[in-house]
Design a protein around this motif. Sequence first.
Motif, PDB file in Angstrom:
ATOM      1  N   ASN A 294       0.807  -1.221   0.000  1.00 21.58           N
ATOM      2  CA  ASN A 294       0.000   0.000   0.000  1.00 21.58           C
ATOM      3  C   ASN A 294       0.843   1.275   0.000  1.00 21.58           C
ATOM      4  O   ASN A 294       0.314   2.343   0.242  1.00 21.58           O
ATOM      5  N   LEU A 295       2.126   1.129  -0.250  1.00 20.11           N
ATOM      6  CA  LEU A 295       2.991   2.313  -0.246  1.00 20.11           C
ATOM      7  C   LEU A 295       2.965   3.060  -1.570  1.00 20.11           C
ATOM      8  O   LEU A 295       3.435   4.192  -1.649  1.00 20.11           O
ATOM      9  N   ARG A 296       2.434   2.465  -2.616  1.00 19.54           N
ATOM     10  CA  ARG A 296       2.395   3.118  -3.934  1.00 19.54           C
ATOM     11  C   ARG A 296       1.665   4.454  -3.889  1.00 19.54           C
ATOM     12  O   ARG A 296       1.977   5.361  -4.649  1.00 19.54           O
ATOM     13  N   GLN A 297       0.717   4.597  -2.998  1.00 20.98           N
ATOM     14  CA  GLN A 297      -0.027   5.862  -2.908  1.00 20.98           C
ATOM     15  C   GLN A 297       0.869   7.028  -2.488  1.00 20.98           C
ATOM     16  O   GLN A 297       0.531   8.176  -2.715  1.00 20.98           O
ATOM     17  N   TRP A 298       2.009   6.727  -1.875  1.00 25.22           N
ATOM     18  CA  TRP A 298       2.930   7.768  -1.416  1.00 25.22           C
ATOM     19  C   TRP A 298       4.078   8.008  -2.399  1.00 25.22           C
ATOM     20  O   TRP A 298       4.907   8.885  -2.177  1.00 25.22           O
ATOM     21  N   GLU A 299       4.109   7.250  -3.470  1.00 25.73           N
ATOM     22  CA  GLU A 299       5.154   7.390  -4.466  1.00 25.73           C
ATOM     23  C   GLU A 299       4.998   8.718  -5.208  1.00 25.73           C
ATOM     24  O   GLU A 299       3.890   9.125  -5.559  1.00 25.73           O
ATOM     25  N   LEU A 300       6.120   9.394  -5.445  1.00 25.99           N
ATOM     26  CA  LEU A 300       6.066  10.660  -6.157  1.00 25.99           C
ATOM     27  C   LEU A 300       5.736  10.430  -7.626  1.00 25.99           C
ATOM     28  O   LEU A 300       6.251   9.499  -8.243  1.00 25.99           O
ATOM     29  N   ASN A 301       4.879  11.318  -8.161  1.00 27.02           N
ATOM     30  CA  ASN A 301       4.591  11.230  -9.592  1.00 27.02           C
ATOM     31  C   ASN A 301       5.646  12.036 -10.355  1.00 27.02           C
ATOM     32  O   ASN A 301       6.531  12.656  -9.761  1.00 27.02           O
ATOM     33  N   GLU A 302       5.553  12.050 -11.659  1.00 29.53           N
ATOM     34  CA  GLU A 302       6.568  12.703 -12.491  1.00 29.53           C
ATOM     35  C   GLU A 302       6.696  14.195 -12.169  1.00 29.53           C
ATOM     36  O   GLU A 302       7.798  14.735 -12.075  1.00 29.53           O
ATOM     37  N   ARG A 303       5.566  14.881 -12.003  1.00 28.89           N
ATOM     38  CA  ARG A 303       5.603  16.319 -11.691  1.00 28.89           C
ATOM     39  C   ARG A 303       6.272  16.565 -10.343  1.00 28.89           C
ATOM     40  O   ARG A 303       7.067  17.495 -10.187  1.00 28.89           O
ATOM     41  N   GLU A 304       5.977  15.735  -9.370  1.00 30.87           N
ATOM     42  CA  GLU A 304       6.574  15.910  -8.049  1.00 30.87           C
ATOM     43  C   GLU A 304       8.085  15.675  -8.083  1.00 30.87           C
ATOM     44  O   GLU A 304       8.835  16.376  -7.406  1.00 30.87           O
ATOM     45  N   TRP A 305       8.540  14.706  -8.908  1.00 27.61           N
ATOM     46  CA  TRP A 305       9.977  14.493  -9.070  1.00 27.61           C
ATOM     47  C   TRP A 305      10.621  15.705  -9.741  1.00 27.61           C
ATOM     48  O   TRP A 305      11.724  16.124  -9.377  1.00 27.61           O
ATOM     49  N   THR A 306       9.936  16.279 -10.698  1.00 25.70           N
ATOM     50  CA  THR A 306      10.446  17.467 -11.381  1.00 25.70           C
ATOM     51  C   THR A 306      10.576  18.628 -10.401  1.00 25.70           C
ATOM     52  O   THR A 306      11.592  19.328 -10.377  1.00 25.70           O
ATOM     53  N   ILE A 307       9.548  18.817  -9.591  1.00 30.30           N
ATOM     54  CA  ILE A 307       9.577  19.886  -8.587  1.00 30.30           C
ATOM     55  C   ILE A 307      10.724  19.655  -7.604  1.00 30.30           C
ATOM     56  O   ILE A 307      11.453  20.596  -7.241  1.00 30.30           O
ATOM     57  N   ALA A 308      10.907  18.419  -7.179  1.00 28.87           N
ATOM     58  CA  ALA A 308      11.986  18.111  -6.236  1.00 28.87           C
ATOM     59  C   ALA A 308      13.345  18.435  -6.850  1.00 28.87           C
ATOM     60  O   ALA A 308      14.219  19.020  -6.188  1.00 28.87           O
ATOM     61  N   GLN A 309      13.547  18.081  -8.118  1.00 28.30           N
ATOM     62  CA  GLN A 309      14.813  18.378  -8.790  1.00 28.30           C
ATOM     63  C   GLN A 309      15.004  19.885  -8.944  1.00 28.30           C
ATOM     64  O   GLN A 309      16.101  20.407  -8.710  1.00 28.30           O
ATOM     65  N   GLN A 310      13.952  20.582  -9.335  1.00 26.98           N
ATOM     66  CA  GLN A 310      14.048  22.032  -9.484  1.00 26.98           C
ATOM     67  C   GLN A 310      14.351  22.702  -8.145  1.00 26.98           C
ATOM     68  O   GLN A 310      15.134  23.653  -8.078  1.00 26.98           O
ATOM     69  N   LEU A 311      13.750  22.187  -7.105  1.00 29.13           N
ATOM     70  CA  LEU A 311      13.998  22.736  -5.778  1.00 29.13           C
ATOM     71  C   LEU A 311      15.462  22.555  -5.383  1.00 29.13           C
ATOM     72  O   LEU A 311      16.094  23.485  -4.862  1.00 29.13           O
ATOM     73  N   CYS A 312      16.006  21.398  -5.666  1.00 28.97           N
ATOM     74  CA  CYS A 312      17.438  21.162  -5.397  1.00 28.97           C
ATOM     75  C   CYS A 312      18.299  22.153  -6.174  1.00 28.97           C
ATOM     76  O   CYS A 312      19.252  22.717  -5.629  1.00 28.97           O
ATOM     77  N   ASP A 313      17.954  22.368  -7.432  1.00 28.67           N
ATOM     78  CA  ASP A 313      18.725  23.297  -8.266  1.00 28.67           C
ATOM     79  C   ASP A 313      18.644  24.723  -7.730  1.00 28.67           C
ATOM     80  O   ASP A 313      19.651  25.434  -7.665  1.00 28.67           O
ATOM     81  N   VAL A 314      17.453  25.145  -7.337  1.00 28.79           N
ATOM     82  CA  VAL A 314      17.242  26.511  -6.841  1.00 28.79           C
ATOM     83  C   VAL A 314      17.947  26.715  -5.500  1.00 28.79           C
ATOM     84  O   VAL A 314      18.508  27.783  -5.248  1.00 28.79           O
ATOM     85  N   LEU A 315      17.960  25.695  -4.673  1.00 28.21           N
ATOM     86  CA  LEU A 315      18.579  25.819  -3.354  1.00 28.21           C
ATOM     87  C   LEU A 315      20.104  25.757  -3.397  1.00 28.21           C
ATOM     88  O   LEU A 315      20.771  26.059  -2.410  1.00 28.21           O
ATOM     89  N   ARG A 316      20.673  25.406  -4.534  1.00 24.51           N
ATOM     90  CA  ARG A 316      22.124  25.289  -4.675  1.00 24.51           C
ATOM     91  C   ARG A 316      22.824  26.585  -4.280  1.00 24.51           C
ATOM     92  O   ARG A 316      23.874  26.567  -3.655  1.00 24.51           O
ATOM     93  N   VAL A 317      22.253  27.739  -4.618  1.00 25.58           N
ATOM     94  CA  VAL A 317      22.888  29.020  -4.295  1.00 25.58           C
ATOM     95  C   VAL A 317      23.052  29.177  -2.777  1.00 25.58           C
ATOM     96  O   VAL A 317      24.041  29.717  -2.302  1.00 25.58           O
ATOM     97  N   PHE A 318      22.087  28.652  -2.004  1.00 27.74           N
ATOM     98  CA  PHE A 318      22.186  28.729  -0.547  1.00 27.74           C
ATOM     99  C   PHE A 318      23.205  27.736  -0.007  1.00 27.74           C
ATOM    100  O   PHE A 318      23.934  28.036   0.941  1.00 27.74           O
ATOM    101  N   ALA A 319      23.261  26.558  -0.612  1.00 29.10           N
ATOM    102  CA  ALA A 319      24.261  25.565  -0.202  1.00 29.10           C
ATOM    103  C   ALA A 319      25.667  26.100  -0.470  1.00 29.10           C
ATOM    104  O   ALA A 319      26.563  25.969   0.379  1.00 29.10           O
ATOM    105  N   ASP A 320      25.847  26.712  -1.637  1.00 27.31           N
ATOM    106  CA  ASP A 320      27.148  27.284  -1.982  1.00 27.31           C
ATOM    107  C   ASP A 320      27.530  28.392  -0.998  1.00 27.31           C
ATOM    108  O   ASP A 320      28.692  28.461  -0.557  1.00 27.31           O
ATOM    109  N   ALA A 321      26.573  29.254  -0.667  1.00 29.24           N
ATOM    110  CA  ALA A 321      26.852  30.350   0.276  1.00 29.24           C
ATOM    111  C   ALA A 321      27.189  29.801   1.661  1.00 29.24           C
ATOM    112  O   ALA A 321      28.107  30.293   2.322  1.00 29.24           O
TER     113      ALA A 321
END
Length: 121
Positions: free
Chosen positions: A1-28
């Motif tokens: 029953n864990l499939r209901q919590w699996e990220l869909n394609e859009r959510e994976w895209t958002i997660a990747q974009q969030l990582c990319d956007v947060l890079r400036v803070f990690a670098d700082a």
Amino acid sequence: NLRQWELNEREWTIAQQLCDVLRVFADATEFFSREGEEAPTLTDVIPSMDEIDEQLATDTTDTTLDPAIRVAVGCAKRTINHYYDKTDESAAYRIAMILNPRYKLQYFTEHGWLASWVSDA
């Protein structure tokens, strides 16, 4: 029953974009965490804040980013500007920049500061 919590394609895209956007803070964070001879100084604050602000401004208008990410980036930009404004409360930042042979007033003029801001500095 864990499939209901699996990220869909859009959510994976958002997660990747969030990582990319947060890079400036990690670098700082990594930059300001250095120790020893490479440790940052007071004169590194304003250029770093400018770099973060510029990256966030770019990201807020990047139509390839998910709208949720752009809204979050806009909130982050407002927050970083709130803290950037705090540098105006202490002349130490501007004095350090002007006394630093690498910067002097040239940094402010090259980065588009208004003439009144440069004059205040």
